[in-house]
Design an enzyme around this catalytic site. Structure first.
Site, PDB file in Angstrom:
ATOM      1  N   CYS A  55       0.830  -1.215   0.000  1.00 60.57           N
ATOM      2  CA  CYS A  55       0.000   0.000   0.000  1.00 60.57           C
ATOM      3  C   CYS A  55       0.859   1.257   0.000  1.00 60.57           C
ATOM      4  O   CYS A  55       1.621   1.505   0.930  1.00 60.57           O
ATOM      5  CB  CYS A  55      -0.893  -0.015   1.230  1.00 60.57           C
ATOM      6  SG  CYS A  55      -1.730   1.545   1.568  1.00 60.57           S
ATOM      7  N   CYS A 339      29.819  15.217  11.100  1.00 61.78           N
ATOM      8  CA  CYS A 339      30.890  15.673  11.987  1.00 61.78           C
ATOM      9  C   CYS A 339      30.266  16.064  13.320  1.00 61.78           C
ATOM     10  O   CYS A 339      29.612  17.107  13.437  1.00 61.78           O
ATOM     11  CB  CYS A 339      31.605  16.850  11.340  1.00 61.78           C
ATOM     12  SG  CYS A 339      33.054  17.423  12.243  1.00 61.78           S
TER      13      CYS A 339
END
Length: 366
Positions: A55, A339
């Site tokens: 679906c 980072c």
């Protein structure tokens, strides 16, 4: 979805007293995120992912509102017929699968992160359909747009099979992309337009139960942000300044830059899982760096224009806390460098994960 499914949904509504009358907390937050009805209006880089998982209402919704996702469109993919109609696809008269096409910015979110979310939305071991819906039109597939996507999808299948996440082998095929046709307007954003029917269907079809059996759910209930007063007591000054005031710790002189132990990194504020040691690498930047998060749905990535620069900030969604920034100079296959500030995270070693309540993520390290 077949006409019979619509009847099924309407029959379920009075039976499911616990069905949502509106969006879940996570999907409610998505309403405030900017999406584009026309992806061409987006000025950044663009890439496309196309997935089928039964679906399409239920595959579209989980990708809505995630930073880096530009647009999510429900439609029909893979068949030979041009401009198929819903009734024909739903009744198996074409070779198309109900699918979603995701336009995303690869400088903000990687294809690998989208795949990680995709596998958590359906039963990839079912070759006859998806939950209540049966037939090829409701079977799953990854439609790859280039060889990089193909390799990532195949590697993900191998990894999930080896981890034993599911009771049976994954049968989802990886197929070269050929076409995609948007579905009719009333199918788009169905979870917002018809929330009662949408959630009744998810519950009644067995999709929600399957997901809850195989994946961590309701994380927003488990990992919450404490009060500011409590944070000031619990965190060091550096941790508080980094997480609450977007400070940056010193490069190389931080706790986890050189950490090579197996485990996961969790939000110091909420405890939510953020990164796996499997995705950590040496970037020589002086801060712990990762190619991707454990789950992009637990991350926010707003634009940061401080200090005269334009960057993509990375925040813990459940901790509402600053983590660091993401850059597009990372290694293959994601090409991203998350980072992070060590002060924004807590490391949990593999041997301690079960005792600390993170056993559901042990498979990431195997």
């Amino acid at each position: 979805m077949k006409t019979v499914k619509k009847i099924f949904i309407l029959a379920l509504i009075p039976l499911f007293s616990l069905a949502h009358s509106g969006c879940s907390k996570t999907e409610e937050k998505h309403k405030g995120k900017q999406t584009y009805s026309n992806p061409e209006d987006y000025n950044g880089r663009k890439a496309i992912a196309t997935f089928a998982g039964g679906c399409f209402w239920c595959i579209e919704a989980p990708f809505e509102g995630i930073d880096g996702v530009i647009a999510v469109i429900s439609g029909y993919a893979g068949g030979k017929e041009k401009n198929p109609k819903y009734e024909d696809v739903a009744n198996g008269k074409t070779g198309h699968r109900e699918s979603v096409q995701i336009t995303f910015d690869p400088d903000v979110i990687s294809y690998s992160e989208l795949l990680d979310i995709f596998w958590q939305q359906f039963d990839p071991t079912d070759e006859g359909g998806s939950f209540y819906d049966r037939g090829l039109q409701y079977t799953s597939a990854v439609f790859y747009h280039d060889n990089v996507q193909k390799k990532e999808a195949e590697a993900a299948i191998t990894r999930l099979d080896e981890a034993g996440i599911f009771d049976k082998p994954i049968v989802t095929p990886v197929i070269k992309y050929s076409n995609f046709y948007p579905a009719e307007d009333y199918h788009q954003d169905y979870y917002l337009k018809n929330p009662s029917e949408y959630y009744a269907y998810r519950r009644g079809s067995g999709r929600d139960a399957f997901i809850a059996k195989h994946w961590p759910v309701s994380l927003e209930e488990k990992y919450k942000k404490p009060s500011d007063a409590e944070l000031k007591k619990r965190l060091t000054k550096l941790q508080y300044d980094v997480t609450m005031h977007e400070a940056t710790e010193r490069a190389f002189a931080n706790t986890y830059n050189d950490n090579k132990e197996e485990g996961i990194y969790v939000c110091i504020v909420s405890g939510a899982p953020l990164f796996s040691s499997k995705d950590k690498y040496e970037s020589y930047s002086g801060w712990p760096s990762f190619t991707k998060p454990i789950d992009a749905r637990l991350i926010d990535k707003p634009t940061d224009v401080s200090f005269g620069m334009t960057r993509v900030e990375v925040r813990s969604k459940l901790g509402d806390s600053h983590l660091g920034h993401v850059f597009n100079d990372g290694p293959n296959p994601t090409n991203l460098r998350y980072c992070m500030n060590s002060a924004a995270m807590r490391f949990i070693s593999k041997k301690d994960m079960e005792n600390e309540g993170y056993g559901n993520w042990l498979w990431l390290l195997d």
